[in-house]
Design an enzyme around this catalytic site. Structure first.
Site, PDB file in Angstrom:
ATOM      1  N   ASP A 131     -20.648  23.046  -5.487  1.00 28.43           N
ATOM      2  CA  ASP A 131     -20.150  22.063  -4.524  1.00 28.43           C
ATOM      3  C   ASP A 131     -18.852  22.597  -3.930  1.00 28.43           C
ATOM      4  OD1 ASP A 131     -19.875  19.737  -3.072  1.00 28.43           O
ATOM      5  OD2 ASP A 131     -19.785  18.400  -4.800  1.00 28.43           O
ATOM      6  N   CYS A 167     -28.438  12.255  -4.657  1.00 29.24           N
ATOM      7  CA  CYS A 167     -27.479  11.798  -5.654  1.00 29.24           C
ATOM      8  C   CYS A 167     -26.765  10.524  -5.198  1.00 29.24           C
ATOM      9  CB  CYS A 167     -26.456  12.908  -5.920  1.00 29.24           C
ATOM     10  SG  CYS A 167     -25.654  12.770  -7.541  1.00 29.24           S
TER      11      CYS A 167
END
Length: 229
Positions: free
Chosen positions: A145, A15
């Site tokens: 996350d 990412c």
């Protein structure tokens, strides 16, 4: 919609990609998807025009996921169509109705819902999932996350794996993020056993600039992990 992977190995997303060179390198290294960040306050933010150039360079080899934080459904839909995204990742505090509105606008675009998990565990995650399921949102995957106050990813902080032990088998495919590096990802996989993994800062020279050696080491560590699917 979020990229293809062989059944014998775990799905991998890199990412915070900001350049064609990095996207091409990541595709060649064997990742399944890249993430393009459209959160203006992020050090990895890129404009939709730049994102389209990156997408066009690699979309035949990797999935392209757009990452959004607290944008309106209209904004997410506009950028998804402009860039040609095949998946969007809601990484902020978006309520279920915003995600539902986006799905109505772009029914063919996959949806990943991100959750930031802290010491309170997964209770709020499960409540949010129930709300999304109740209104018929087809989630491609969820991403977990680490919760860091005031931040929306890219912090390098790991999720405590104990918070994810014993999670319901009814969850959508789970992507683990947060503090994953070539040195830590194998142990995280063995402890959490996710469907996929996602990293940004763990394979960088600086925010938004990827390190080819770290990318290759990360992918190798994932593929060599003994507890991958």
């Amino acid at each position: 919609m979020i990229g293809t992977t062989e059944n014998s190995r775990m799905w991998i997303k890199i990412c915070g990609v900001t350049s064609v060179d990095d996207a091409t390198m990541i595709a060649q290294a064997g990742a399944d998807a890249i993430g393009l960040n459209f959160y203006a306050k992020s050090s990895r933010y890129i404009a939709p025009e730049t994102a389209r150039i990156i997408r066009d360079a690699v979309a035949d080899r990797v999935g392209v996921v757009g990452v959004f934080v607290n944008s309106s459904a209209d904004e997410v839909a506009t950028i998804a169509q402009q860039v040609g995204l095949n998946t969007v990742q809601f990484h902020g505090d978006e309520p279920a109705d915003v995600i539902a509105e986006f799905h109505c606008l772009c029914p063919d675009v996959g949806i990943v819902r991100a959750f930031r998990v802290g010491s309170e565990g997964i209770a709020s995650l499960q409540q949010s999932l129930r709300e999304l399921i109740a209104i018929g949102i087809p989630l491609t995957a969820i991403l977990v996350d680490a919760l860091v106050a005031g931040e929306y990813g890219g912090t390098g902080r790991q999720v405590n794996p104990e918070w994810l032990h014993g999670r319901p088998e009814t969850w959508p495919p789970m992507i683990l993020a947060g503090g994953l590096t070539p040195a830590t990802v194998s142990a995280a996989i063995q402890s959490v056993r996710p469907w996929g993994v996602d990293t940004a800062s763990g394979v960088e020279q600086s925010p938004g600039v990827k390190d080819a050696d770290k990318v290759q080491q990360f992918i190798r560590a994932v593929c060599d992990s003994p507890n991958r699917p």
